[in-house]
Design an enzyme around this catalytic site. Structure first.
Site, PDB file in Angstrom:
ATOM      1  N   SER B 122       0.832  -1.213   0.000  1.00  0.00           N
ATOM      2  CA  SER B 122       0.000   0.000   0.000  1.00  0.00           C
ATOM      3  C   SER B 122       0.869   1.268   0.000  1.00  0.00           C
ATOM      4  CB  SER B 122      -0.962  -0.082   1.184  1.00  0.00           C
ATOM      5  OG  SER B 122      -1.967   0.869   1.085  1.00  0.00           O
ATOM      6  N   ASP B 137      -4.513   8.587  -0.219  1.00  0.00           N
ATOM      7  CA  ASP B 137      -4.538   9.004   1.184  1.00  0.00           C
ATOM      8  C   ASP B 137      -4.807  10.490   1.358  1.00  0.00           C
ATOM      9  OD1 ASP B 137      -4.072   6.393   1.859  1.00  0.00           O
ATOM     10  OD2 ASP B 137      -1.899   6.641   1.913  1.00  0.00           O
ATOM     11  N   HIS B 159      -4.826  -0.462  -3.913  1.00  0.00           N
ATOM     12  CA  HIS B 159      -6.250  -0.613  -3.554  1.00  0.00           C
ATOM     13  C   HIS B 159      -7.124  -0.104  -4.690  1.00  0.00           C
ATOM     14  CE1 HIS B 159      -5.235  -1.385   0.701  1.00  0.00           C
ATOM     15  NE2 HIS B 159      -4.442  -0.341   0.663  1.00  0.00           N
TER      16      HIS B 159
END
Lengths: 234, 234
Positions: B122, B137, B159
């Site tokens: 990630s 993010d 993701h």
């Protein structure tokens, strides 16, 4: 007297651009002839001209003239002379980078704090918060600072979404992201669902629209606030 | 010879931390005794110690010792002397801010380009790209730069999510966000779905795991790439 609307989204599913907000915009901009549109967030990468003409079309019904800030030779002077402002959504990093690069952020803050009406949607609402650090957007450009106008003493998370039941995706939820922010800065964050907006009239800040908001205060359990209520933190 | 794994996620739904990646990690770190764990992304705001002990537990099955980079007095020297590295997920802004502040970004890039094995998940995979500008993010801190290691000549979107049918939410889709990035920088972006990882062995970069990836090249229609295929851009 501050006179501000900060909306979660410009558009509701199945509606035209700004449709659900037209009565709110009519009241906010009553007595105004020309609104300066700030197109820098460029949703989907469209041009400043394209974006401005989308707003011109939407505002025709309200008899409001629209002029894009990008068309002025001196944007700071344009903001100082302008009657009212609308900042549209798109990418918050791009918007903030441009506003700092053009030194418009401080001029706009001064104009709005001086009482000129301001409408923001999505990215344009984010810049009403203390900083842009609870945006959902990708960092597609590097702004000189994350500071924004601070028209309200907290941050917004526009397009706030609850987790979707049954989705097995493991990326962070919106709530987890906001909590990670508050580990760094204990600033309240209002999760503003689509269909809702924040109304600032002088010193009074209320939640308006069709949805409750989710309120995150550092160190407290998150809670719901109903539309129509005042937003006050100690 | 570069020896790198960049995974979309650490954890699949219903599994334990790193469970699905254990065979991959075993091969990547074969011959290694101690892995330096880089905990700065702090998922959910947990402490560096807590995060490191989560990894220590997961790596026990592989007979790998783990030491957190935060426990070294001189993190740059630790990276220069270390055998292998794992950077965990969490918040990419926080991770990148720390790596630049500690001057570890360049040291880590040099170590990995020199052949020391590197695992990212990630946020830890995002820093393998050219820059962090396609992260999902929130900008919870302000990094000195968005530049990352550039272990691969493109960016990642970990993701990666396709739009969920029936959801009426009007926030930008992942694809729209990536396209907004490419208006600013015409860099290819690999949308890496959960269950997939990128494997770099020397000059060869392949997509591995259970899912195809969605590939975005500037000015081209997005397309799917099957697992097992090489990732090459002109």
């Amino acid at each position: 007297m501050k006179n501000v609307v900060l909306a979660s989204t410009s558009t509701l599913h199945g509606q035209t651009y700004l449709e659900y907000l037209l009565p709110v915009i009519k009241e906010l901009f009553s007595g105004i002839e020309e609104v300066i549109f700030i197109p820098y967030a460029r949703p989907g990468g469209i041009s400043h001209d394209e974006y401005t003409s989308r707003v011109t079309t939407a505002f025709t019904a309200l008899n409001l003239r629209v002029r894009g800030l990008h068309t002025f030779e001196n944007p700071v002077a344009a903001v100082q002379k302008g009657q009212a402002f609308f900042t549209g959504g798109g990418n918050t990093f791009l918007l903030v980078q441009q506003l700092h690069a053009l030194q418009v952020m401080d001029a706009l803050k001064a104009a709005v704090e001086g009482g000129k009406p301001y409408l923001g949607s999505s990215a344009g609402s984010n810049i009403g918060g203390v900083n842009m650090q609870t945006t959902n957007d990708m960092p597609i450009v590097y702004p000189a600072s994350f500071q924004t106008m601070g028209l309200i003493p907290f941050n917004l998370n526009p397009h706030y979404m609850d987790p979707i039941p049954g989705v097995l995706h493991m990326g962070e939820s919106r709530e987890t992201r906001i909590r990670e922010f508050q580990v760094q800065q204990p600033l309240p964050v209002v999760g503003l669902r689509e269909g809702s907006w924040i109304r600032v009239k002088g010193g009074v800040i209320t939640l308006e629209g069709s949805e409750p908001a989710k309120i995150f205060e550092a160190g407290k359990e998150a809670y719901e606030l109903s539309a129509g209520k005042e937003i006050i933190f100690e």
